[in-house]
Design an enzyme around this catalytic site. Sequence first.
Site, PDB file in Angstrom:
ATOM      1  N   ASP A  84       0.848  -1.199   0.000  1.00 63.87           N
ATOM      2  CA  ASP A  84       0.000   0.000   0.000  1.00 63.87           C
ATOM      3  C   ASP A  84       0.885   1.251   0.000  1.00 63.87           C
ATOM      4  O   ASP A  84       1.793   1.364   0.832  1.00 63.87           O
ATOM      5  CB  ASP A  84      -0.867  -0.057   1.286  1.00 63.87           C
ATOM      6  N   ASP A 105       3.111   4.605  -5.387  1.00 70.96           N
ATOM      7  CA  ASP A 105       2.503   5.919  -5.170  1.00 70.96           C
ATOM      8  C   ASP A 105       3.481   7.001  -5.615  1.00 70.96           C
ATOM      9  O   ASP A 105       4.310   7.467  -4.846  1.00 70.96           O
ATOM     10  CB  ASP A 105       2.137   6.082  -3.685  1.00 70.96           C
ATOM     11  N   GLY A 208      -9.087   5.541   1.634  1.00 73.03           N
ATOM     12  CA  GLY A 208      -9.787   6.240   2.705  1.00 73.03           C
ATOM     13  C   GLY A 208     -11.209   5.750   2.899  1.00 73.03           C
ATOM     14  O   GLY A 208     -12.131   6.542   3.134  1.00 73.03           O
TER      15      GLY A 208
END
Length: 287
Positions: A84, A105, A208
Amino acid sequence: MLVSAKEMLNKAKEGHYAVGQFNINNLEWTKAVLLTAEEMKSPVILGVSEGAGKYMCGFKTVADMVKSMINELKITVPVALHLDHGSYEGCYKCIEAGFSSIMFDGSHYPIDENVAKTRELVEVCAQKGLSLEAEVGSIGGEEDGVVGMGECADPNECKMIADLGVDMLAAGIGNIHGKYPANWAGLSFETLAAVSEKVGKMPLVLHGGTGIPEDMIKRAISLGVSKINVNTECQLAFAAATRAYVEAGKDLEGKGFDPRKLLAPGVEAIKATVREKMELFGSVGKA
Ligand code: 13P
């Protein structure tokens, strides 16, 4: 079965439901999520942040634990083990360690650098059979010390990244990690619809997931979201159940201090949260 997230997400996109990514923190967490996925006959993605990986003694420890657990617990549903919010270096460490999926990311890099690094990882992941998630437009809030302001993604930039051949794309649409503040403006469905139109069949990822109202979750899925990340909500459920156990003095009764007893209510609370999310996301019975 440890698999890449590619097929489960393409199926989810086609079938108009979403697969949950539940972040793991330790053995109990992993066991709770895996057993619930099996019980619900749902595909599942285990998310590991770089901080959680470090906490669990490195990515190799995590990958070996997950693989052994899938085997010992006889888990038959598709499970992806996913990094993640990976850094460039973290992605290579997880590829090496035996993860089946990674997120690079690159949202904090200028778009050209994000494109260049993502392009490189697309090739590496394709060769090794891993799925790859990329991000455009940052996710707000704080996760494991990484703080983002939260900006809506530019749909044209999303198309640039999607065209590189990633398997899933996280686009900022006003979502933030952690609890949503009382004055939160809500998800930007305008941005989501524009991104969705640009990227076509590409499964979109909603980070989220904690605290987003049910109607917004359903609308996001109808607009192309196929993967929803949940972390804080499981942590809150675990902490509340553990607190209730200790406050009721149960750790002082008999052998209530035994870690297997002490942690059991928290584990049940994680399971209940995961069950609830799988039902809401529509992934039950889709394994
Ligand atoms: P929450 O902690 O808000 O559920 O977000 C999880 C997440 O997006 C992990 O990447």
